[in-house]
Motif scaffolding. Sequence first.
Motif, mmCIF file in Angstrom:
data_model
loop_
_atom_site.group_PDB
_atom_site.id
_atom_site.type_symbol
_atom_site.label_atom_id
_atom_site.label_comp_id
_atom_site.label_asym_id
_atom_site.label_seq_id
_atom_site.Cartn_x
_atom_site.Cartn_y
_atom_site.Cartn_z
ATOM 1 N N GLU B 233 0.597 -8.690 5.689
ATOM 2 C CA GLU B 233 1.099 -8.992 4.451
ATOM 3 C C GLU B 233 1.499 -7.640 3.781
ATOM 4 O OE1 GLU B 233 -0.909 -12.098 1.476
ATOM 5 O OE2 GLU B 233 -1.002 -10.156 0.741
ATOM 6 N N SER B 234 0.410 -6.673 3.680
ATOM 7 C CA SER B 234 0.775 -5.349 2.852
ATOM 8 C C SER B 234 -0.167 -4.411 3.593
ATOM 9 C CB SER B 234 0.472 -5.741 1.506
ATOM 10 O OG SER B 234 -1.015 -5.955 1.381
ATOM 11 N N PHE B 235 0.258 -3.331 3.241
ATOM 12 C CA PHE B 235 -0.524 -2.109 3.573
ATOM 13 C C PHE B 235 -0.843 -1.336 2.521
ATOM 14 C CE2 PHE B 235 1.839 -2.589 7.828
ATOM 15 C CZ PHE B 235 0.700 -2.569 8.698
ATOM 16 N N ALA B 236 -2.163 -0.557 2.485
ATOM 17 C CA ALA B 236 -2.236 0.413 1.420
ATOM 18 C C ALA B 236 -3.038 1.580 1.879
ATOM 19 C CB ALA B 236 -3.459 -0.442 0.463
ATOM 20 N N LEU B 237 -3.048 2.583 1.343
ATOM 21 C CA LEU B 237 -3.615 3.888 1.762
ATOM 22 C C LEU B 237 -4.996 4.045 0.807
ATOM 23 C CD1 LEU B 237 -3.188 6.211 3.750
ATOM 24 C CD2 LEU B 237 -2.035 7.381 1.800
ATOM 25 N N TRP B 238 -6.026 4.025 1.360
ATOM 26 C CA TRP B 238 -7.298 3.949 0.394
ATOM 27 C C TRP B 238 -8.032 5.265 0.772
ATOM 28 C CZ3 TRP B 238 -10.253 -1.035 0.583
ATOM 29 C CH2 TRP B 238 -9.743 -2.041 0.331
ATOM 30 N N PRO B 239 -8.485 5.851 -0.356
ATOM 31 C CA PRO B 239 -9.471 7.097 -0.192
ATOM 32 C C PRO B 239 -10.358 6.759 0.858
ATOM 33 C CG PRO B 239 -9.018 6.821 -2.443
ATOM 34 C CD PRO B 239 -8.478 5.731 -1.667
ATOM 35 N N ILE B 240 -10.995 7.567 1.713
ATOM 36 C CA ILE B 240 -12.042 6.977 2.772
ATOM 37 C C ILE B 240 -13.394 6.449 2.258
ATOM 38 C CG2 ILE B 240 -13.135 9.296 3.249
ATOM 39 C CD1 ILE B 240 -12.179 6.571 5.979
ATOM 40 N N GLU B 241 -13.591 7.004 1.190
ATOM 41 C CA GLU B 241 -14.789 6.720 0.169
ATOM 42 C C GLU B 241 -14.601 5.050 -0.150
ATOM 43 O OE1 GLU B 241 -13.093 9.380 -0.586
ATOM 44 O OE2 GLU B 241 -14.354 10.978 0.257
ATOM 45 N N ARG B 242 -13.633 4.660 -0.556
ATOM 46 C CA ARG B 242 -13.297 3.575 -0.834
ATOM 47 C C ARG B 242 -13.426 2.352 0.374
ATOM 48 N NH1 ARG B 242 -7.950 0.355 -3.595
ATOM 49 N NH2 ARG B 242 -8.769 -1.765 -3.385
ATOM 50 N N VAL B 243 -12.844 2.758 1.450
ATOM 51 C CA VAL B 243 -12.862 2.164 2.741
ATOM 52 C C VAL B 243 -14.384 2.006 3.099
ATOM 53 C CG1 VAL B 243 -12.547 2.084 5.081
ATOM 54 C CG2 VAL B 243 -10.768 3.102 3.416
ATOM 55 N N ALA B 244 -15.203 3.139 3.131
ATOM 56 C CA ALA B 244 -16.792 3.020 3.403
ATOM 57 C C ALA B 244 -17.394 2.024 2.505
ATOM 58 C CB ALA B 244 -17.161 4.359 3.410
#
Lengths: 287, 287
Positions: B233-244
């Motif tokens: 549906e959509s893509f987002a670029l996240w800081p890796i800390e938020r991903v973790a």
Amino acid sequence: MSLLDRIREINRHDPDAFTPFVVDGRRLGAVRNDRVDPLLSATDAIVRCGDGGLAFAADTAGGGPQTAAARNDAIAGAAAHLSEAGLIARLRGELYPAARRFGETPAFVVDRAAVPFLGLRAWGVHLNGYVRRNGALHMWIGRRAKDKPTYPGRLDNMVAGGQPVGLGLMENLVKECAEEADIPEALARRARPVGAITYVQQAPEGLKPDVQFCFDLELPPGFVPRNTDGEIESFALWPIERVAETVSETREFKDNCNLVIVDFLIRHGLLPPDDPDYVALVRGLHP
Amino acid sequence: MSLLDRIREINRHDPDAFTPFVVDGRRLGAVRNDRVDPLLSATDAIVRCGDGGLAFAADTAGGGPQTAAARNDAIAGAAAHLSEAGLIARLRGELYPAARRFGETPAFVVDRAAVPFLGLRAWGVHLNGYVRRNGALHMWIGRRAKDKPTYPGRLDNMVAGGQPVGLGLMENLVKECAEEADIPEALARRARPVGAITYVQQAPEGLKPDVQFCFDLELPPGFVPRNTDGEIESFALWPIERVAETVSETREFKDNCNLVIVDFLIRHGLLPPDDPDYVALVRGLHP
């Protein structure tokens, strides 16, 4: 021969040849069956339990839990006797934790030389020191001194060392980087933790159910390592293809270094995932 | 909650709830006990053996080995019946190999939709698409379409896909990169194979003893992915800390993507090796 052979070789061991050493209700180590009697002769502090395993005598006496200090003294006495008897190598004066999991409070501490005799887990740090030259990866390889008690003359990672009690992993790596390859602290601190390899090795000294933490360090092309503690005879910078071929086709590397290098090859995209052994290699690095 | 929770959750399964499907003398799959009778009703080609396991009827009849083509037909017929009966999802028209090891000659091929019902191993490719901004790692994250039959609306790796027969891993990755994120082939081919994660998942569809090959692709800071097949549906670029943190503290990601991200965090030096869970995480990614 293949990369997978190196993983299989280091993990080849006979569980039936070892007697469990049970501490605080769980198997902490294991002593080779033919060395149980010498151990029991060397100390009154360890006894055989009803189920055939080994335990601290004080734990079986029902007098409540022993202090860690009492265990440390008992084990130190046993290690000294066994070393005098030639059943374990010269004591190193470096204390290792007796634990199953890294960082947990150890059941006791023991001289490094006695760790495989008791089949305790040991932890260590290994460094992949590499250089990019015209886009091609090269790796610094050490050749162990011919007078090293273990694996004399064999090939080694650029830097590696066992993990004693009371030192952080990064602090230990920085110390070993200085001693083994004269890597300045500021450069050593750029090393990146990238995982760990595990194995259970039946060595002449005993059982080694060990964990080696792996670090990558990309070095400036002009850096040349220099050993300062006499443990490494010489260093050489090899194209990564030569490193991979040496791991795959020979037993020149110290046994556990092969696994550290296979892990490096996988993480750096140097092994094709279609290789029929690929998944077995990935899984074989942490059985 | 913790990263380790995600690994434990996906591997939670009850081996006793499944009946082995034995082909060519080894366990190739497993069918949930309460689905064995519907399977046996859907086809005469599979029978219960003396030991309670499942096998091809022709293999038990002693008439010599069956051809792969005969097996394929039998399994295709069973899958069609089970799909009509609503016990497996709509057939996909995409064939998967029935094999234990990647690349070996499959015992038969079967529609993708029937793979978990039969408890066969599936392979796939997952891409960590990342960007460095001022030295800080960011990762492209996908949000699955709300009409996806599996894991609708959940977070996903930038690109991921199952591995059908007759396609190389890199070719499949390039194809999925184009479909899922509009990544041009020349850019997709820069993706680096970096390992694999494995797990055994008890899913509503059945048992999934799967292997996902992991790839890293560092993207130019200006690149913006765009889904072309309606699956994201959509893509987002996240800081890796938020991903973790999202992996550690929530179940927002599709289950197996959590493991791909933990592997990324370890390889990129983003988890401290002194963490008490570190070795369990490394080992938990390939049980």
